[in-house]
Design an enzyme around this catalytic site. Structure first.
Site, short mmCIF file in Angstrom:
data_model
loop_
_atom_site.label_atom_id
_atom_site.label_comp_id
_atom_site.label_asym_id
_atom_site.label_seq_id
_atom_site.Cartn_x
_atom_site.Cartn_y
_atom_site.Cartn_z
N GLN A 67 0.62 -1.15 0.11
CA GLN A 67 0.27 0.26 -0.24
C GLN A 67 1.07 1.47 -0.29
O GLN A 67 0.13 2.53 -0.36
CB GLN A 67 -0.84 -0.20 1.09
CG GLN A 67 -1.95 -0.85 1.31
CD GLN A 67 -1.66 -2.15 1.52
OE1 GLN A 67 -0.29 -2.88 2.31
NE2 GLN A 67 -2.82 -3.05 1.63
N TYR A 120 -15.12 -9.27 3.82
CA TYR A 120 -13.91 -9.33 3.42
C TYR A 120 -13.58 -10.68 2.92
O TYR A 120 -14.20 -12.02 3.72
CB TYR A 120 -13.51 -9.36 4.71
CG TYR A 120 -12.02 -9.64 5.08
CD1 TYR A 120 -10.94 -9.01 3.93
CD2 TYR A 120 -11.83 -10.87 5.61
CE1 TYR A 120 -9.81 -9.31 4.20
CE2 TYR A 120 -10.28 -11.15 5.14
CZ TYR A 120 -9.25 -10.93 4.82
OH TYR A 120 -8.01 -10.74 4.29
N ASP A 180 -11.15 -15.81 9.24
CA ASP A 180 -10.93 -14.46 9.88
C ASP A 180 -11.98 -13.10 9.65
O ASP A 180 -12.22 -12.81 8.68
CB ASP A 180 -9.79 -13.98 8.06
CG ASP A 180 -8.99 -12.56 9.06
OD1 ASP A 180 -9.35 -12.01 9.86
OD2 ASP A 180 -8.04 -12.53 7.82
N HIS A 225 -10.94 -10.34 10.31
CA HIS A 225 -10.99 -9.11 9.64
C HIS A 225 -10.98 -8.16 10.98
O HIS A 225 -11.10 -6.72 10.30
CB HIS A 225 -10.76 -8.76 8.65
CG HIS A 225 -9.53 -8.45 7.75
ND1 HIS A 225 -10.06 -7.41 7.21
CD2 HIS A 225 -8.50 -9.19 7.49
CE1 HIS A 225 -8.85 -7.02 6.23
NE2 HIS A 225 -8.40 -8.50 6.80
N GLU A 262 -9.04 -15.68 13.91
CA GLU A 262 -8.32 -14.03 13.44
C GLU A 262 -8.98 -12.83 13.82
O GLU A 262 -9.81 -12.86 12.85
CB GLU A 262 -7.50 -14.56 11.77
CG GLU A 262 -6.33 -13.62 11.58
CD GLU A 262 -5.53 -13.97 10.76
OE1 GLU A 262 -5.52 -13.42 10.21
OE2 GLU A 262 -5.73 -14.84 9.86
N GLU A 289 -1.47 -9.67 12.15
CA GLU A 289 -0.83 -8.93 11.20
C GLU A 289 -0.80 -7.60 10.90
O GLU A 289 0.43 -7.61 9.91
CB GLU A 289 -1.50 -9.44 9.56
CG GLU A 289 -2.95 -8.42 9.63
CD GLU A 289 -3.61 -9.05 8.64
OE1 GLU A 289 -3.74 -8.34 7.84
OE2 GLU A 289 -4.39 -10.96 8.93
N ARG A 334 0.42 -13.75 14.09
CA ARG A 334 -0.35 -13.66 13.22
C ARG A 334 0.96 -12.26 12.76
O ARG A 334 0.44 -12.13 11.38
CB ARG A 334 -1.83 -13.41 13.24
CG ARG A 334 -2.35 -14.73 12.57
CD ARG A 334 -1.77 -15.98 11.65
NE ARG A 334 -3.12 -15.13 10.65
CZ ARG A 334 -2.15 -15.10 9.34
NH1 ARG A 334 -1.18 -16.35 9.00
NH2 ARG A 334 -2.89 -14.42 8.38
N ASP A 343 0.93 -10.91 -0.80
CA ASP A 343 2.08 -9.73 -1.15
C ASP A 343 2.98 -9.80 0.47
O ASP A 343 4.00 -8.78 0.22
CB ASP A 343 0.96 -7.99 -0.46
CG ASP A 343 0.14 -8.29 0.65
OD1 ASP A 343 0.15 -8.98 1.28
OD2 ASP A 343 -0.53 -7.13 1.01
#
Length: 460
Positions: free
Chosen positions: A86, A206, A262, A264, A288, A314, A335, A368
């Site tokens: 990003q 998501y 997840d 998110h 997660e 993350e 994570r 990524d």
């Protein structure tokens, strides 16, 4: 002969034999040696950083930032991952304009000091841009160290405690049936762990491919008074949907496959508690990111309410975010994205700390994260007793051609290349043929544009 006479006799005899003269065989032989010869006598000759480069490439349309550290030894170089997709150009600037002039001429063996001094060099510390830049250098230096030792990197970290790293497969879909079909595809490929993400009709869910808000596309700037109808999210329908998805999958897929999910960050504390309770019966491998990093203290309340295993981390940057969760045993899996905290050097410390508190590693490894990043975290996973899971990586053909020697994925495991260092090389000429996609924007546009129906931006 008394003791004093004996010592006098021995001293005279030694002098007569030339044993203690400045020109004797016991004199320090380094007095007349060059610094290089002295270093060579003590071990390997010193190798210095000659140049540091960044390579921006997107072989499968994901912006990757790779760092190459070149040394004074001809042909010896290392590769590191500095991918912050990003803000890729910010990281490139941090490497080339700041770290490079700071580190040219440094001894490549001084990995820990290079990390610490780089960390201090900006005075204002922390943050994903600086840490990703530092990660690129750090991983590259570990790659160089493995090459100098002529060993795979995992050997330098303690050697294998397992033959390969278990992967989890990504299975998503607009509805329950599509998620099931994709999960079966992963199981047929040999995966024993499946992360499942399902869509909520009418919402931008998501991780669920093809799931959007379903409205018309807007051409105006997105803001609180003009939310994109295709990027609308509300958490309540999702919290009602998810237990039903797991009801369906357990009925269709059985009990043996390990399931992950997840969240998110997209729910409130009460919703997270209820959700974890509702899915306990399905015995997830982990759930997660129920909360954003800004709400880490919520884990103290959630932990007391559920037996569902929790994974988090993350988006973490510094020890202030992850140490309390680890030492207080508030999570089951860490994570962290290793380039986000500065590379392999800090990741080793996080892994060791986590082992003492019964927390397993599940390093963040999405598309990524470059193959270089996957190879680095794999080396640590192979040598870590408290390894939990490796986020599944299916390297596409273009990526495998640019990154020669990607870790091998077979039967749901990732295997290291049995070559020195990371066992990988980057084809720089081919990488240049895959420039970043045209901007603006030069980042993933969905973050910061997904909003609630009333226009409130959501995290993330």
């Amino acid at each position: 002969m008394n003791r004093r006479e004996a010592l006098s006799f021995l001293s005279q005899a030694a002098a007569g034999a030339g044993m203690i003269s400045t020109g004797s065989v016991l004199a320090d032989p380094s007095q007349n040696q060059t610094p290089q010869e002295q270093a060579s006598r003590k071990g390997l000759a010193p190798v210095k950083i000659r140049d540091i480069k960044t390579i921006l490439t997107a072989p499968d349309r994901i912006r990757l930032v790779i760092v190459k550290v070149e040394t004074t030894e001809p042909g010896l170089h290392g590769w590191g991952c500095a991918t912050f997709t990003q803000r890729a150009y910010v990281v490139q600037t941090a490497v080339e304009k700041y770290l490079k002039p700071f580190l040219i001429g440094r001894n490549v063996d001084e990995i820990e000091d290079i990390w610490q001094s780089s960390y201090m060099s900006s005075y204002w510390r922390n943050g994903p841009s600086l840490f990703n830049a530092m990660s690129g250098v750090d991983i590259a230096l570990w790659d160089i160290k493995g090459k100098r030792a002529n060993m795979p990197l995992y050997q330098l970290l303690g050697g294998k405690v397992r033959f390969g790293a278990d992967l989890y497969f990504h299975a998503s879909g607009r509805d329950f049936q599509q998620v099931e079909e994709n999960a079966r595809r992963g199981m047929e490929m040999g995966y024993r762990y499946i992360r499942v993400q399902g869509g909520v009709p009418g919402l931008a869910t998501y991780g669920a491919r093809g799931a959007t808000g379903g409205g018309e596309t807007t051409t105006e700037a997105i803001g609180p008074t003009n939310p994109n109808p295709n990027r609308i999210w509300e958490s309540a329908p999702y919290v009602r949907m998810l237990p039903k998805l797991f009801d369906h999958l357990r009925t269709k897929l059985g009990e043996e496959v390990e399931l992950l999910h997840d969240v998110h960050e997209r729910v409130t504390l009460p919703q997270a508690i209820q959700l974890c309770k509702d899915i306990e019966r399905h015995r997830l491998f982990f759930l997660e990111d129920p909360f954003p990093p800004e709400e880490n203290d919520h884990f103290r309340l959630l932990r007391q309410q559920t037996s569902t295993p929790l994974a988090m981390g993350e988006l973490f940057n510094t020890q202030h975010e992850y140490v309390p969760l680890i030492k207080d045993r508030l999570i089951d899996f860490i994570r962290i994205h290793i380039s986000q905290i500065g590379g392999l050097s800090p990741a080793r410390k996080v892994q060791a700390l986590s082992e003492f508190f019964g927390v397993r590693t599940a390093w963040h490894g999405p598309g990524d994260a470059s193959p270089v990043a996957h190879a680095a975290q794999l080396a640590l996973e192979l040598a870590s007793y408290n390894f939990g899971i490796h986020e599944g990586a299916i390297f596409q053909q273009n990526t495998k051609e640019v990154f020669v020697g990607c870790p091998e994925v077979k039967n749901g495991y990732m295997h290291a290349q049995e070559k020195p260092g990371l066992g990988m090389e980057v084809d720089e000429k081919l990488a240049a043929k895959f420039p970043f996609p045209e901007g603006p924007p030069d980042f993933d546009y969905s973050w910061g544009t997904t909003r609630r129906k009333d226009g409130t931006v959501i995290r993330p």
